[in-house]
Write a protein that holds these residues in place. Structure first.
Motif, PDB file in Angstrom:
ATOM      1  N   VAL A  36       0.840  -1.198   0.000  1.00 15.10           N
ATOM      2  CA  VAL A  36       0.000   0.000   0.000  1.00 15.10           C
ATOM      3  C   VAL A  36       0.876   1.249   0.000  1.00 15.10           C
ATOM      4  O   VAL A  36       0.639   2.195  -0.752  1.00 15.10           O
ATOM      5  CB  VAL A  36      -0.965   0.009   1.206  1.00 15.10           C
ATOM      6  N   ARG A  37       1.903   1.236   0.829  1.00 17.34           N
ATOM      7  CA  ARG A  37       2.835   2.383   0.911  1.00 17.34           C
ATOM      8  C   ARG A  37       3.511   2.634  -0.441  1.00 17.34           C
ATOM      9  O   ARG A  37       3.604   3.774  -0.904  1.00 17.34           O
ATOM     10  CB  ARG A  37       3.866   2.117   2.006  1.00 17.34           C
ATOM     11  N   ALA A  38       3.952   1.575  -1.103  1.00 14.59           N
ATOM     12  CA  ALA A  38       4.628   1.715  -2.397  1.00 14.59           C
ATOM     13  C   ALA A  38       3.680   2.259  -3.465  1.00 14.59           C
ATOM     14  O   ALA A  38       4.044   3.150  -4.237  1.00 14.59           O
ATOM     15  CB  ALA A  38       5.197   0.365  -2.838  1.00 14.59           C
ATOM     16  N   ILE A  39       2.463   1.751  -3.500  1.00 17.36           N
ATOM     17  CA  ILE A  39       1.508   2.233  -4.498  1.00 17.36           C
ATOM     18  C   ILE A  39       1.123   3.680  -4.199  1.00 17.36           C
ATOM     19  O   ILE A  39       1.021   4.500  -5.107  1.00 17.36           O
ATOM     20  CB  ILE A  39       0.262   1.327  -4.569  1.00 17.36           C
ATOM     21  N   MET A  40       0.920   4.003  -2.916  1.00 19.03           N
ATOM     22  CA  MET A  40       0.595   5.387  -2.553  1.00 19.03           C
ATOM     23  C   MET A  40       1.699   6.332  -3.011  1.00 19.03           C
ATOM     24  O   MET A  40       1.422   7.409  -3.538  1.00 19.03           O
ATOM     25  CB  MET A  40       0.402   5.522  -1.034  1.00 19.03           C
ATOM     26  N   ALA A  41       2.954   5.940  -2.832  1.00 18.08           N
ATOM     27  CA  ALA A  41       4.082   6.786  -3.236  1.00 18.08           C
ATOM     28  C   ALA A  41       4.077   7.006  -4.747  1.00 18.08           C
ATOM     29  O   ALA A  41       4.369   8.102  -5.224  1.00 18.08           O
ATOM     30  CB  ALA A  41       5.393   6.160  -2.782  1.00 18.08           C
ATOM     31  N   SER A  42       3.726   5.967  -5.499  1.00 14.47           N
ATOM     32  CA  SER A  42       3.714   6.107  -6.959  1.00 14.47           C
ATOM     33  C   SER A  42       2.539   6.957  -7.446  1.00 14.47           C
ATOM     34  O   SER A  42       2.587   7.531  -8.527  1.00 14.47           O
ATOM     35  CB  SER A  42       3.677   4.740  -7.637  1.00 14.47           C
ATOM     36  N   LYS A  43       1.473   7.044  -6.662  1.00 12.92           N
ATOM     37  CA  LYS A  43       0.294   7.826  -7.041  1.00 12.92           C
ATOM     38  C   LYS A  43       0.491   9.324  -6.808  1.00 12.92           C
ATOM     39  O   LYS A  43      -0.242  10.125  -7.350  1.00 12.92           O
ATOM     40  CB  LYS A  43      -0.939   7.365  -6.251  1.00 12.92           C
ATOM     41  N   GLY A  44       1.433   9.680  -5.948  1.00  6.85           N
ATOM     42  CA  GLY A  44       1.692  11.098  -5.699  1.00  6.85           C
ATOM     43  C   GLY A  44       1.034  11.601  -4.416  1.00  6.85           C
ATOM     44  O   GLY A  44       0.287  10.879  -3.756  1.00  6.85           O
ATOM     45  N   PRO A  45       1.292  12.866  -4.086  1.00 15.25           N
ATOM     46  CA  PRO A  45       0.850  13.411  -2.806  1.00 15.25           C
ATOM     47  C   PRO A  45      -0.651  13.697  -2.713  1.00 15.25           C
ATOM     48  O   PRO A  45      -1.149  13.962  -1.623  1.00 15.25           O
ATOM     49  CB  PRO A  45       1.648  14.713  -2.694  1.00 15.25           C
ATOM     50  N   ASP A  46      -1.361  13.638  -3.816  1.00 14.04           N
ATOM     51  CA  ASP A  46      -2.797  13.933  -3.775  1.00 14.04           C
ATOM     52  C   ASP A  46      -3.648  12.772  -3.265  1.00 14.04           C
ATOM     53  O   ASP A  46      -4.847  12.926  -3.052  1.00 14.04           O
ATOM     54  CB  ASP A  46      -3.297  14.339  -5.165  1.00 14.04           C
ATOM     55  N   ILE A  47      -3.051  11.611  -3.072  1.00 13.64           N
ATOM     56  CA  ILE A  47      -3.784  10.433  -2.613  1.00 13.64           C
ATOM     57  C   ILE A  47      -3.798  10.404  -1.089  1.00 13.64           C
ATOM     58  O   ILE A  47      -2.750  10.446  -0.443  1.00 13.64           O
ATOM     59  CB  ILE A  47      -3.148   9.136  -3.169  1.00 13.64           C
ATOM     60  N   ALA A  48      -5.011  10.331  -0.508  1.00 15.46           N
ATOM     61  CA  ALA A  48      -5.153  10.273   0.952  1.00 15.46           C
ATOM     62  C   ALA A  48      -4.955   8.859   1.480  1.00 15.46           C
ATOM     63  O   ALA A  48      -4.522   8.669   2.612  1.00 15.46           O
ATOM     64  CB  ALA A  48      -6.521  10.797   1.372  1.00 15.46           C
ATOM     65  N   GLY A  49      -5.263   7.858   0.669  1.00 15.96           N
ATOM     66  CA  GLY A  49      -5.095   6.476   1.101  1.00 15.96           C
ATOM     67  C   GLY A  49      -5.911   5.522   0.254  1.00 15.96           C
ATOM     68  O   GLY A  49      -6.632   5.922  -0.664  1.00 15.96           O
ATOM     69  N   LEU A  50      -5.791   4.245   0.574  1.00 14.62           N
ATOM     70  CA  LEU A  50      -6.540   3.189  -0.099  1.00 14.62           C
ATOM     71  C   LEU A  50      -7.846   3.002   0.649  1.00 14.62           C
ATOM     72  O   LEU A  50      -7.844   2.701   1.847  1.00 14.62           O
ATOM     73  CB  LEU A  50      -5.734   1.886  -0.100  1.00 14.62           C
ATOM     74  N   LYS A  51      -8.965   3.210  -0.024  1.00 16.77           N
ATOM     75  CA  LYS A  51     -10.268   3.091   0.624  1.00 16.77           C
ATOM     76  C   LYS A  51     -10.830   1.694   0.409  1.00 16.77           C
ATOM     77  O   LYS A  51     -10.908   1.206  -0.714  1.00 16.77           O
ATOM     78  CB  LYS A  51     -11.242   4.138   0.097  1.00 16.77           C
ATOM     79  N   ILE A  52     -11.203   1.061   1.525  1.00 10.99           N
ATOM     80  CA  ILE A  52     -11.730  -0.303   1.523  1.00 10.99           C
ATOM     81  C   ILE A  52     -13.208  -0.246   1.883  1.00 10.99           C
ATOM     82  O   ILE A  52     -13.607   0.486   2.786  1.00 10.99           O
ATOM     83  CB  ILE A  52     -11.001  -1.176   2.571  1.00 10.99           C
TER      84      ILE A  52
END
Length: 137
Positions: A36-52
């Protein structure tokens, strides 16, 4: 001369009892947090998190949902672990309470896996599950 002795507090004036700590809705294994951390980093700073979340569907009745959220809504539950942020949809909390999220890599696939104590069944293909809400006590 007046008596300066403080009067004892009545029960209505006493400090409220300490609340018991709220349990985490879900936890992440180190592998899941790393992914999750790696994908969030690749998405950029506008991503708040992975929503489940969960939705009705599939042959067993319900399916897990995962989307990228750009903000945290008022009633969302936030799980932060090892630099990863998972946002739980408020309508899914009772279905996910106590769930462990893992990330598995096999020969031909990699996927997030939910080890959910509220799961009472699953379909043969693994795409949908039968979930029972956790008790509210």
């Amino acid at each position: 001369m007046t008596d300066q002795t403080p009067t004892p507090l009545t029960t209505s004036e006493a400090a409220p009892p300490a609340r018991r700590p709220r349990p985490k809705v879900m936890t992440l294994t180190p592998r899941a947090a790393e992914r999750v951390r790696a994908i969030m980093a690749s998405k950029g700073p506008d991503i708040a998190g992975l929503k489940i979340g969960v939705k009705k569907g599939g042959c067993a009745g319900m399916e897990y949902t995962m989307t990228w959220a750009d903000k945290i809504e008022k009633f969302d539950e936030v799980v932060e672990q090892d630099g990863a942020r998972v946002i739980v949809d408020p309508q899914a909390v009772l279905y996910l309470l106590g769930t462990e999220m893992d990330y598995k890599t096999e020969k031909l696939s990699s996927t997030f896996v939910f080890n959910n104590p509220n799961q009472s069944g699953a379909c043969g293909c693994g795409e949908s599950v039968n979930l029972t809400p956790a008790r509210q006590d």
